[in-house]
Write a protein that holds these residues in place. Structure first.
Motif: not given
Length: 589
Positions: A159-185
């Protein structure tokens, strides 16, 4: 922003500054007050987190215990379980008890993280500084894939970090989510302090009759005069204009911090990359001999030759730097958080006329990077390790950190204890403001802003339209001002300490896109970048500490020849393309 990492430059008016980035150098952590909370978990956000934690074996009486690392800035942790008010309330609301054993007596977190990675000995949850640790984390392949866990247990993350999660996943070589960003917004800009500009001792500047500081040479002249006014501190130890923590991996980031920021250059992750605010383009930071980084290097060489730079800087760590500010031995800093609570220390010692205020020296009149926005996340990334004993409970706790309520707790404390809500407006209690102003270690007892690197979601406003940090509520700002800050604004006719910055057309910049990009793990590019970074960290002090201009120029050329030969152009070109691709993904130019 961060031993202290590149501490994220949290906008912490007055005392709470001690932790943000980077942190407070206190060696005490024995706060024993218990939370007598007037606020309980309420609503679907927090209640869901608490119930979820309980379903994994935890109850209010028997919480799930999870080990954690990297969330407490540079405060030295000396016992496994913290007993401050905030952490007790967090346990009450989530059913999770945090074990800080991995952080016990750690003063250099990047170094400790490297040891844990080498020994394959990681806790359940890790927060790391992407500015210094991203490549080693990715190469070690220690992070758990999180897509399924987020889908099942992370509604607030989505809900609150959907776009940030997609940005994080886009840097992953397999397209999966591994790292959760902090300070979103988040947008970090305070009415009372600034973490991206020069901060100088106002009382000494005033005694010098407010000399001009238009250029960096002017600044050196002022610092030299301050050293004559106060050659030693109260303990008889020699004072210097300023110092650097060049013995730490992130210490090189402090060399150009205020200088580049005020000229409109943003350094957000790769060591050899700036965003040039005037053009929006990436430009080389270190590999260009004419860059503002080298302007900064020359500044510090001049400071060394003139006896203004602490000659111990090559071997100093952050905690020692902050101690020297608090004991009156330094007169200027490139950021407010590196003062480590010096203003509060002066007040506690009965010298409230002493203190630091921000200055604009040699600045770009159109674009300055003195406020950081992290709409899609900051450099303090979080992951659940593959070693986690209970990844489900870890995810449920993290989901709570992405709620308004979780952010409110970590940022402001507990309603009825640290603040009251009056006619819908949260007002920090007068006694709480006074305690923060007079006790540099007050945050250790309360836990407020102690766990800033734990914060995942920081909206600019809370659900009721108030500033997320209640210290920034207008009714409170005036109460917070120290004697030094009041004198400063009265002298210049300002309404706030940082009013001058707001007159520059652009003074806030979003760093989250560049900060999300890294060279591919295990690639030849990553190997080259790691070699460049290692060389940079090991050799910047050698250039700064040259005794003549001729020797400096010779050392600079040698540095550039060796640095660029390691693949600087290829690495820089990669970031240019990756940044353009990522900006297209998020809808930027």
């Amino acid at each position: 922003m961060g031993g202290k990492w590149y501490k994220r430059s949290v906008a912490l008016p007055v005392l709470a500054v001690a932790l943000a980035a980077a942190g407070c150098s206190s060696n005490s952590n024995d706060g024993s007050d218990t939370a007598s909370s007037g606020a309980t978990a309420s609503g679907s956000e927090s209640a869901g987190a608490s119930a979820s934690a309980s379903s994994n074996g935890g109850t209010a009486q028997e919480p799930v215990t999870l080990s954690i690392f990297g969330v407490v800035g540079s405060t030295v942790i000396n016992k496994p379980f913290q007993d401050d008010q905030v952490i007790q309330e967090l346990e009450k609301r989530t059913g999770v008890k945090l074990d800080f054993t991995p952080e016990l007596n750690v003063t250099d977190r990047a170094e400790k993280l490297a040891v844990m990675l080498a020994g394959d000995d990681l806790p359940d949850i890790v927060v790391y500084n992407a500015l210094t640790d991203s490549s080693k984390i990715q190469s070690a392949n220690v992070a758990l894939p999180l897509d399924d866990l987020v889908a099942k247990y992370g509604p607030n993350i989505t809900k609150n970090a959907g776009k940030a999660i997609e940005v994080s996943k886009s840097s992953s070589p397999d397209g999966k989510l591994y790292y959760l960003p902090g300070g979103v917004g988040d947008v970090q800009f305070s009415p009372l302090v600034n973490d991206n500009s020069w901060n100088l001792r106002w009382d000494l500047y005033k005694k010098l009759n407010y000399p001009k500081m238009d250029t960096l040479d002017d600044l050196l002249g002022v610092l030299g005069q301050m050293m004559k006014l106060e050659p030693t501190n109260k303990d008889g130890k020699k004072n210097y204009g300023l110092g650097l923590n060049l013995s730490e991996t992130w210490g090189q980031l402090m060399i150009d911090k205020a200088i580049a920021n005020l000229k409109g250059y943003v350094q957000a992750l790769p060591n050899d990359v700036y965003i040039e605010m005037d053009t929006g383009k990436l430009v080389p930071r270190v590999s260009d001999p004419n860059s503002v980084f080298w302007t900064s290097m020359k500044f510090y060489n001049k400071a060394y030759q003139q006896g203004i730079l602490d000659p111990e800087s090559a071997t100093l760590k952050y905690n020692t730097i902050t101690e020297k500010y608090k004991t009156g031995r330094y007169f200027a800093s490139t950021t407010h958080w590196s003062l480590g609570g010096a203003d509060e220390q002066f007040i506690a010692q009965g010298t409230p006329e002493k203190g630091f205020v921000p200055f604009m020296v040699d600045y770009n009149p159109k674009n300055m990077y003195v406020g950081q926005a992290t709409y899609n996340g900051d450099q303090f990334q979080m992951f659940i390790s593959k070693k986690s004993k209970n990844p489900e409970a870890a995810m449920k706790l993290i989901d709570y950190l992405y709620t308004d309520e979780g952010t409110e707790l970590l940022t402001n404390g507990i309603e009825g204890v640290h603040y009251d809500v009056v006619n819908g407006v949260p007002l920090v209690k007068d006694e709480e403001i006074q305690a923060r102003q007079t006790d540099p270690n007050h945050f250790i007892t309360t836990g407020i802003h102690k766990y800033d690197h734990l914060r995942r979601y920081i909206p600019q406003k809370d659900a009721n339209g108030n500033p997320t940090d209640f210290l920034n509520v207008p009714q409170t700002v005036e109460k917070e001002m120290t004697q030094v800050q009041k004198d400063f604004v009265q002298h210049y006719g300002y309404k706030t300490v940082t009013e001058a910055f707001t007159k520059v057309p652009t003074y806030v910049y979003d760093t989250s896109v560049l900060g999300s990009i890294t060279t591919p793990a295990g690639s030849d590019l990553q190997a080259k970048e790691q070699q460049m970074d290692a060389y940079l960290i090991a050799n910047v002090a050698k250039v700064i500490f040259q005794k003549t201009d001729a020797d400096y120029e010779k050392a600079k050329q040698k540095f550039l020849d060796e640095y660029t030969s390691k693949g600087a152009k290829e690495v820089f070109d990669y970031y240019v393309k990756a940044y353009a691709d990522k900006m297209a993904l998020v809808g930027g130019k």
